[in-house]
Design a protein around this motif. Structure first.
Motif, mmCIF file in Angstrom:
data_model
loop_
_atom_site.group_PDB
_atom_site.id
_atom_site.type_symbol
_atom_site.label_atom_id
_atom_site.label_comp_id
_atom_site.label_asym_id
_atom_site.label_seq_id
_atom_site.Cartn_x
_atom_site.Cartn_y
_atom_site.Cartn_z
ATOM 1 N N VAL A 105 3.877 11.081 4.016
ATOM 2 C CA VAL A 105 3.504 9.963 4.891
ATOM 3 C C VAL A 105 4.007 8.620 4.336
ATOM 4 C CG1 VAL A 105 1.568 8.637 5.833
ATOM 5 C CG2 VAL A 105 1.497 11.151 5.816
ATOM 6 N N PHE A 106 3.702 8.351 3.073
ATOM 7 C CA PHE A 106 3.900 6.999 2.548
ATOM 8 C C PHE A 106 5.299 6.720 2.017
ATOM 9 C CE2 PHE A 106 -0.756 7.340 2.359
ATOM 10 C CZ PHE A 106 -1.088 6.173 3.026
ATOM 11 N N PHE A 107 5.974 7.718 1.453
ATOM 12 C CA PHE A 107 7.307 7.446 0.923
ATOM 13 C C PHE A 107 8.298 7.065 2.028
ATOM 14 C CE2 PHE A 107 11.551 8.935 -0.494
ATOM 15 C CZ PHE A 107 11.756 7.980 -1.481
ATOM 16 N N PRO A 108 8.386 7.842 3.138
ATOM 17 C CA PRO A 108 9.276 7.395 4.225
ATOM 18 C C PRO A 108 8.875 6.039 4.807
ATOM 19 C CG PRO A 108 8.663 9.693 4.514
ATOM 20 C CD PRO A 108 7.781 9.142 3.442
ATOM 21 N N LEU A 109 7.555 5.782 4.859
ATOM 22 C CA LEU A 109 7.087 4.488 5.372
ATOM 23 C C LEU A 109 7.585 3.356 4.481
ATOM 24 C CD1 LEU A 109 5.368 2.732 7.252
ATOM 25 C CD2 LEU A 109 3.399 3.223 5.779
ATOM 26 N N PHE A 110 7.480 3.527 3.170
ATOM 27 C CA PHE A 110 7.955 2.488 2.256
ATOM 28 C C PHE A 110 9.462 2.285 2.386
ATOM 29 C CE2 PHE A 110 9.919 1.451 -1.861
ATOM 30 C CZ PHE A 110 9.428 0.170 -2.017
ATOM 31 N N ARG A 134 -1.445 19.750 -2.864
ATOM 32 C CA ARG A 134 -1.242 19.658 -1.406
ATOM 33 C C ARG A 134 -1.544 18.242 -0.915
ATOM 34 N NH1 ARG A 134 -3.508 25.040 -1.289
ATOM 35 N NH2 ARG A 134 -5.597 24.169 -0.937
ATOM 36 N N TRP A 135 -2.585 17.626 -1.481
ATOM 37 C CA TRP A 135 -2.936 16.264 -1.085
ATOM 38 C C TRP A 135 -1.829 15.285 -1.477
ATOM 39 C CZ3 TRP A 135 -6.071 14.055 2.163
ATOM 40 C CH2 TRP A 135 -6.316 12.684 2.060
ATOM 41 N N SER A 136 -1.292 15.431 -2.685
ATOM 42 C CA SER A 136 -0.227 14.535 -3.144
ATOM 43 C C SER A 136 1.032 14.706 -2.306
ATOM 44 C CB SER A 136 0.096 14.812 -4.624
ATOM 45 O OG SER A 136 -0.980 14.447 -5.453
ATOM 46 N N HIS A 170 0.883 9.034 -6.188
ATOM 47 C CA HIS A 170 0.945 10.466 -5.914
ATOM 48 C C HIS A 170 2.168 11.129 -6.541
ATOM 49 C CE1 HIS A 170 -2.607 11.003 -3.473
ATOM 50 N NE2 HIS A 170 -2.356 9.837 -2.903
ATOM 51 N N ILE A 171 3.212 10.365 -6.833
ATOM 52 C CA ILE A 171 4.309 10.927 -7.631
ATOM 53 C C ILE A 171 3.789 11.283 -9.021
ATOM 54 C CG2 ILE A 171 6.437 10.333 -8.848
ATOM 55 C CD1 ILE A 171 7.361 8.850 -6.378
ATOM 56 N N VAL A 172 3.026 10.364 -9.603
ATOM 57 C CA VAL A 172 2.448 10.612 -10.930
ATOM 58 C C VAL A 172 1.448 11.767 -10.871
ATOM 59 C CG1 VAL A 172 1.007 9.633 -12.758
ATOM 60 C CG2 VAL A 172 2.823 8.254 -11.729
ATOM 61 N N ASP A 173 0.586 11.761 -9.866
ATOM 62 C CA ASP A 173 -0.435 12.802 -9.741
ATOM 63 C C ASP A 173 0.204 14.177 -9.562
ATOM 64 O OD1 ASP A 173 -3.237 13.424 -9.661
ATOM 65 O OD2 ASP A 173 -3.011 13.832 -7.528
ATOM 66 N N VAL A 225 0.840 -1.206 0.000
ATOM 67 C CA VAL A 225 0.000 0.000 0.000
ATOM 68 C C VAL A 225 0.872 1.252 0.000
ATOM 69 C CG1 VAL A 225 -1.633 1.349 1.367
ATOM 70 C CG2 VAL A 225 -1.983 -1.104 1.084
ATOM 71 N N ALA A 226 1.935 1.239 0.818
ATOM 72 C CA ALA A 226 2.835 2.394 0.872
ATOM 73 C C ALA A 226 3.477 2.653 -0.490
ATOM 74 C CB ALA A 226 3.906 2.172 1.935
ATOM 75 N N LEU A 227 3.892 1.597 -1.166
ATOM 76 C CA LEU A 227 4.490 1.749 -2.496
ATOM 77 C C LEU A 227 3.452 2.245 -3.498
ATOM 78 C CD1 LEU A 227 6.761 1.385 -4.554
ATOM 79 C CD2 LEU A 227 6.049 -1.001 -4.798
ATOM 80 N N GLY A 228 2.253 1.655 -3.458
ATOM 81 C CA GLY A 228 1.204 2.064 -4.387
ATOM 82 C C GLY A 228 0.827 3.531 -4.219
ATOM 83 N N MET A 229 0.679 3.975 -2.974
ATOM 84 C CA MET A 229 0.335 5.369 -2.705
ATOM 85 C C MET A 229 1.466 6.293 -3.142
ATOM 86 S SD MET A 229 -2.747 5.580 -1.514
ATOM 87 C CE MET A 229 -2.835 7.145 -0.636
#
Length: 209
Positions: free
Chosen positions: A117-122, A109-111, A82-85, A74-78
Motif C-alpha cells: 500500500v504505502f511504498f507505491p503511494l510514496f 503478512r502485515w508488513s 515495515h521494511i525494517v520489520d 506518513v507513506a515514507l514512515g510506514m
C-alpha cells in the motif's frame, strides 16, 4: 503590526529615501535592534538601485501542500518501518533453527501488506513532487515542505545514532552476534537512505529559498 513587519516597513521607506544599507544598519543598531534582526530586514529587499525596493521571494505556507507532504511523510514512515520489520522477521527466520511461529507469519503478512500500500503511494507522490517542482520552482520555498523535510532528517538521525549506540553497547556487552549485526546494518541502511534523500532535498530547498 508585528515588530518584524514594522522593521521591514522602515527599511523599505529608508531605501526609497535613498539611505544606504550601512546607514540603515547603523541607525537600527543604535536604536537597539539586534544585528540578526537588521540583517533579516535588509535581506527582505534585493540589493538593487531600482525604486521602489524589490522584495525577495519569501517562504510561504499552503494547507494543500500541508496535506500532500503529511501524507507523503506518513507513506515514507510506514515504508521504512515495515521494511525494517519485515527484514527483522526474515533475518530471524534465516538465523533461527526454531519453527516459525504463527505470530511471525502474521507479522510478515502485515508488513508485506503495508509495503504494497504505502511504498507505491510514496513513489507516486515523490514523482508528483518532482514534476511539480520542475513546473514551478517557487514550490521549493514551501515552509511546509521544509518542516517535514527537517523532521524526517531529525528522525533518521535519531535512528542512526540509536543504531551506533546499540552497536557499541552490544560490542561492550559481548552480544555482537551475526543476527544482531545484520539487524543493525538493516536499520542503518534504511535510516541512511532516508537521511541522504532528505539531506539532498533540503539542500535544494535552501538553494531555492
Amino acid at each position: 503590526m508585528k515588530p518584524a513587519d514594522q522593521l521591514a516597513q522602515f527599511v523599505r521607506e529608508a531605501l526609497i529615501s535613498g539611505r544606504s544599507r550601512d546607514e540603515i544598519t547603523m541607525a537600527l543598531s543604535e536604536a537597539g535592534w539586534a544585528r540578526t534582526e537588521v540583517e533579516d530586514a535588509l535581506a527582505t529587499w534585493a540589493e538593487s538601485s531600482f525604486t521602489p525596493p524589490i522584495p525577495r521571494p519569501r517562504p510561504y505556507v499552503s494547507a494543500k501542500e500541508a496535506f500532500f507532504y503529511a501524507l507523503m511523510f506518513v507513506a515514507l514512515g510506514m515504508t521504512a518501518w515495515h521494511i525494517v520489520d519485515l527484514g527483522f522477521d526474515l533475518i530471524e527466520r534465516w538465523m533461527s533453527d526454531m519453527d516459525t511461529s504463527s505470530w511471525s507469519n502474521r507479522s510478515m503478512r502485515w508488513s508485506i501488506s503495508a509495503l504494497i500500500v504505502f511504498f507505491p503511494l510514496f513513489m507516486l507522490m515523490q514523482r508528483t513532487e518532482i514534476r511539480s517542482l520542475a513546473r514551478d520552482p517557487s514550490r521549493k520555498r514551501s515552509a511546509v515542505r521544509k518542516w517535514f523535510g527537517y523532521i524526517a532528517l531529525f528522525l533518521s538521525s535519531l535512528a542512526l545514532l540509536g543504531d551506533v549506540l546499540s552497536a557499541i553497547y552490544a560490542l561492550l556487552n559481548g552480544d555482537m552476534t551475526l543476527e544482531f549485526i545484520l539487524k543493525l546494518l538493516l536499520v542503518g541502511a534504511v535510516a541512511g537512505t532516508v537521511f541522504g534523500y532528505f539531506q539532498g532535498a533540503m539542500k535544494d530547498a535552501e538553494d531555492g529559498a
